[in-house]
Design an enzyme around this catalytic site. Structure first.
Site, mmCIF file in Angstrom:
data_model
loop_
_atom_site.group_PDB
_atom_site.id
_atom_site.type_symbol
_atom_site.label_atom_id
_atom_site.label_comp_id
_atom_site.label_asym_id
_atom_site.label_seq_id
_atom_site.Cartn_x
_atom_site.Cartn_y
_atom_site.Cartn_z
ATOM 1 N N LEU A 137 0.810 -1.223 0.000
ATOM 2 C CA LEU A 137 0.000 0.000 0.000
ATOM 3 C C LEU A 137 0.844 1.274 0.000
ATOM 4 C CD1 LEU A 137 -2.913 -0.989 2.441
ATOM 5 C CD2 LEU A 137 -2.766 -1.289 -0.043
ATOM 6 N N TYR A 176 14.386 3.606 -13.448
ATOM 7 C CA TYR A 176 13.134 2.838 -13.499
ATOM 8 C C TYR A 176 13.157 1.864 -14.670
ATOM 9 C CZ TYR A 176 8.416 1.690 -14.962
ATOM 10 O OH TYR A 176 7.304 1.008 -15.402
#
Length: 326
Positions: free
Chosen positions: A38, A142
């Site tokens: 989360l 990334y």
């Protein structure tokens, strides 16, 4: 997809794409466990009917056992700009977390994996549309972290017989049911433009208007998130022991920044002021996918290719997120 109900672990299943894929798996009659810490996902995004475990990718080892038929892996940090400023965060989570996941899968005897990869692995394209055989040269940590995972998966397939499919997404958009796109901070064009339509932003910045494209703004390939989810279910069936299949997912058509803005105006009926801004470093003029491999190997074809339809679904979701007033 096979009619026999199966059991799957969905890492990152509280996020945008993971939650929609989890919903599709449930609708197909499968049992789903979502693992998500989360940090970027939302508890309410986990579809009803899925078991939820709050935890990191490294916790997969305490969940997986021989009862699982496969893993769909979405748990990754995905902000390009943040990855440049904090690369170690991306190596630890995206790469280190996947190393732990692959080890957990080996230990449990779970031998099927579908991985959420990205077009960012290609970096600056050498041709258009982009195919899976084009060079990979990511321009951010990334993209590099996702490419590193692709290499890891290839080694796992060769050495240990893993059946794996990596799906390299282009620009995902739209919404499905109660699942839609929301990031903090938001960095994707369509939700940013919708925020302007909702009055949450004063204007949308257009980064560069002198690219070698029809209207001078960048062109991108947009794919509806529901089409994307369907490709993941097809990939589970296509996965073959000892093979790592890589497929691009896109519509094969490009829409410019200005075309997106104008379509938002038409769909929402709201004005969307623009602000001119300088080009951003590393923004290619055109990023369009060739999805021929996905068509051939997965039997996949996008069915929601109309930009107005994609934006209309995203608009409905964005309006539902608006706070109500007493």
């Amino acid at each position: 997809m096979s009619n026999r109900p199966k059991k799957y672990l969905v890492t990152g299943g509280a996020g945008y794409v993971g939650s929609v894929v989890a919903q599709h798996l449930l609708e197909a009659g499968h049992t789903v466990t979502v693992l998500d810490d989360l940090s970027t996902g939302f508890r309410e995004g986990v579809p009803a009917g899925a078991a939820f475990v709050e935890g990191r990718i490294q916790d997969a080892g305490r969940l997986l056992d021989a009862s699982y038929d496969g893993v769909l892996h979405f748990a990754a940090y995905s902000q390009v700009g943040e990855s440049v400023l904090d690369p170690e965060k991306y190596w630890v989570n995206n790469v280190g977390g996947t190393i732990a996941l692959l080890a957990a899968m080996r230990d449990a005897g779970v031998r099927t994996l579908v991985f959420s990869s990205t077009a960012a692995t290609y970096g600056e394209p050498v041709s258009s549309p982009i195919t899976e055989t084009d060079p990979t040269a990511p321009t951010s940590p990334y993209g590099a972290s996702k490419l590193a995972v692709d290499h890891m998966i290839s080694g796992e397939a060769t050495a240990h017989g893993l059946a794996a499919v990596s799906l390299r997404y282009f620009n995902v958009a739209g919404a499905y049911g109660s699942c839609g796109e929301r990031h903090a901070p938001e960095s994707h064009l369509i939700p940013l433009v919708l925020q302007v339509a909702l009055g949450q932003r004063e204007s949308i910045s257009v980064y560069g208007d002198d690219y070698p494209t029809p209207d001078g703004t960048c062109v991108r390939d947009y794919i509806h998130v529901a089409d994307l989810a369907e490709a993941h279910l097809l990939a589970l069936d296509a996965a073959a022991a000892g093979e790592h299949l890589i497929c691009n997912l896109g519509n094969g058509n490009g829409f410019s920044v200005r075309e997106v803005i104008e379509t938002v105006r038409k769909v929402t009926g709201h004005p969307v002021p623009e602000t001119a801004a300088p080009r951003r470093g590393g923004d290619p003029a055109v990023l369009v996918a060739s999805a021929a491999t996905a068509a051939e190997r997965l039997g996949w074809q996008p069915s929601r290719a109309d930009l107005a339809d994609i934006i209309a679904d995203a608009w409905q979701f964005a309006r539902r997120q608006e706070p109500t007033t007493a």
